[in-house]
Scaffold this motif. Sequence first.
Motif, short mmCIF file in Angstrom:
data_model
loop_
_atom_site.label_atom_id
_atom_site.label_comp_id
_atom_site.label_asym_id
_atom_site.label_seq_id
_atom_site.Cartn_x
_atom_site.Cartn_y
_atom_site.Cartn_z
N ALA A 106 0.87 -1.18 0.00
CA ALA A 106 0.00 0.00 0.00
C ALA A 106 0.91 1.22 0.00
CB ALA A 106 -0.92 0.00 1.22
N TYR A 107 0.47 2.31 -0.65
CA TYR A 107 1.33 3.49 -0.76
C TYR A 107 0.65 4.72 -0.20
CZ TYR A 107 4.06 7.34 -2.64
OH TYR A 107 4.81 8.47 -2.76
N MET A 108 1.38 5.47 0.63
CA MET A 108 0.95 6.80 1.06
C MET A 108 2.16 7.72 0.98
SD MET A 108 -1.03 8.17 4.51
CE MET A 108 0.30 7.87 5.67
N ASP A 109 2.02 8.82 0.26
CA ASP A 109 3.13 9.75 0.12
C ASP A 109 3.58 10.25 1.51
OD1 ASP A 109 4.53 11.54 -2.14
OD2 ASP A 109 4.14 12.79 -0.36
N PRO A 110 4.87 10.43 1.70
CA PRO A 110 5.38 10.89 3.01
C PRO A 110 4.82 12.23 3.47
CG PRO A 110 7.17 10.03 1.66
CD PRO A 110 5.96 10.08 0.78
N SER A 111 4.34 13.04 2.53
CA SER A 111 3.79 14.35 2.91
C SER A 111 2.36 14.26 3.44
CB SER A 111 3.81 15.30 1.71
OG SER A 111 2.98 14.79 0.66
N SER A 112 1.75 13.08 3.37
CA SER A 112 0.37 12.89 3.82
C SER A 112 0.35 12.27 5.21
CB SER A 112 -0.39 12.00 2.84
OG SER A 112 -0.51 12.63 1.58
N SER A 113 -0.80 12.42 5.90
CA SER A 113 -0.91 11.89 7.25
C SER A 113 -2.27 11.22 7.45
CB SER A 113 -0.75 13.02 8.28
OG SER A 113 -1.80 13.97 8.15
N MET A 114 -2.29 10.28 8.41
CA MET A 114 -3.51 9.53 8.70
C MET A 114 -3.62 9.41 10.22
SD MET A 114 -4.57 5.80 7.20
CE MET A 114 -6.29 5.44 6.87
N GLY A 115 -4.84 9.62 10.75
CA GLY A 115 -5.06 9.56 12.18
C GLY A 115 -5.00 8.13 12.72
N ILE A 116 -5.12 8.02 14.04
CA ILE A 116 -5.04 6.72 14.70
C ILE A 116 -6.22 5.83 14.30
CG2 ILE A 116 -3.77 7.64 16.65
CD1 ILE A 116 -6.37 7.57 18.26
N LYS A 117 -6.05 4.54 14.46
CA LYS A 117 -7.05 3.51 14.18
C LYS A 117 -7.45 3.47 12.70
CE LYS A 117 -9.03 3.49 18.82
NZ LYS A 117 -10.25 3.61 19.65
N GLY A 118 -6.59 4.00 11.84
CA GLY A 118 -6.87 3.99 10.42
C GLY A 118 -6.54 2.65 9.79
N TYR A 119 -7.01 2.48 8.57
CA TYR A 119 -6.76 1.24 7.82
C TYR A 119 -6.47 1.59 6.38
CZ TYR A 119 -8.01 -2.88 5.01
OH TYR A 119 -8.01 -3.90 4.09
N ARG A 120 -5.39 0.99 5.85
CA ARG A 120 -5.06 1.13 4.44
C ARG A 120 -4.92 -0.27 3.85
NH1 ARG A 120 -0.18 3.50 3.16
NH2 ARG A 120 0.71 3.54 5.26
N GLY A 121 -5.83 -0.61 2.93
CA GLY A 121 -5.83 -1.93 2.34
C GLY A 121 -4.77 -2.09 1.27
N ALA A 122 -4.54 -3.32 0.91
CA ALA A 122 -3.54 -3.64 -0.10
C ALA A 122 -3.85 -2.95 -1.43
CB ALA A 122 -3.46 -5.15 -0.30
N PHE A 123 -2.80 -2.43 -2.05
CA PHE A 123 -2.86 -1.76 -3.35
C PHE A 123 -3.64 -0.44 -3.32
CE2 PHE A 123 -2.26 -6.28 -4.24
CZ PHE A 123 -1.10 -6.24 -4.97
N SER A 124 -3.90 0.09 -2.13
CA SER A 124 -4.49 1.44 -2.05
C SER A 124 -3.39 2.47 -2.27
CB SER A 124 -5.15 1.65 -0.69
OG SER A 124 -4.22 1.52 0.37
#
Length: 340
Positions: A106-124
């Motif tokens: 799964a990919y998230m650019d380093p400049s982005s942020s996600m709060g606690i208890k989040g979920y990122r599925g495969a290939f998102s």
Amino acid sequence: MEFTLGQIAAILGGKVEGDPNQKVGRLDKIQEGKSGGISFLANEKYEPFLYETKATAVIVSEDFNPSKSFSTTLIRVKDAYLGFTQLLEAYAQFSKAAKEGVEEPAYMDPSSSMGIKGYRGAFSYIGKNCTLGENVKIHPHAFIGDRVRIGTNTIIHPGAKICDDSVIGANCEIHPGAVIGSDGFGFAPQSDGTYKAIPQIGNVILEDFVSIGANTTVDCATMGSTIIKKGAKIDNQVQIAHNVIIGENTVIASQAGISGSTEIGKNCIIAGKAGIVGHIKIADNTTVGANTGVSKTIKEPGQTLFGYMGFEMKNFLKSYSIFKNLEGLEKRIKELEKKG
């Protein structure tokens, strides 16, 4: 997941008639109920199934009086149908909240942020400078473009696409295949008969508690924002064009189309396959019937429109009583003309 009947009764504000420590882990139709499942009885037509069901428990209304003996445990609530709906909602929330963490790849650019208890599925995929709140769920193959903001408890289902600069509020749900922020349909005719694309530089704003159905498209604004306001519910396969505004708690059913720059009021009902032209306004509490076309501004709140093109329902029904008899009326007129 399993819950005791006592826990379920507490969620629904009901009372268990039987052993509250029994456990259930499945929601069943009453006619298909088996041990370990829970069902409900709200329609008297289904009462005979109560005396046959193998479900561990059945939700019934407080005033229900059985006419025969039965083997299941009852949970009595004020309204059985509403109670079961609340149980479905609670079950869905528990199921959705269970996923946390990151599946690879799964990919998230380093400049982005996600709060606690989040979920990122495969290939998102999550692009640059995005801000995602707490308990946001991004399911597999979902795409989040650049500079997107997503509020707490929002769910982005598999394959949904959230394009650049979109703003999504809290407690929203974007179903599979939906596209938020695709280009609006803007083309300028040229002297040689061709069309030149007009850049669509606006965005989409979904306020809190908005639901977007599968394969629905919400186009970004040419300039400014396409806005879907708090509590609006949009069904599958709906087209919402650029710069449209949808009012609070308005519901739109499948295959409806809303053309550009139209503003729909709050608490409206837009039925399936309805078509609404661009650059008009529809008043609060308006109902637009299935297959109805709306071609002009509706100023008076609370009307029900029907027919193509749509006009007030009572007038449509009066006219329809004439439409369906036109063949006979034509025959009578010709006979009268011969006599004359």
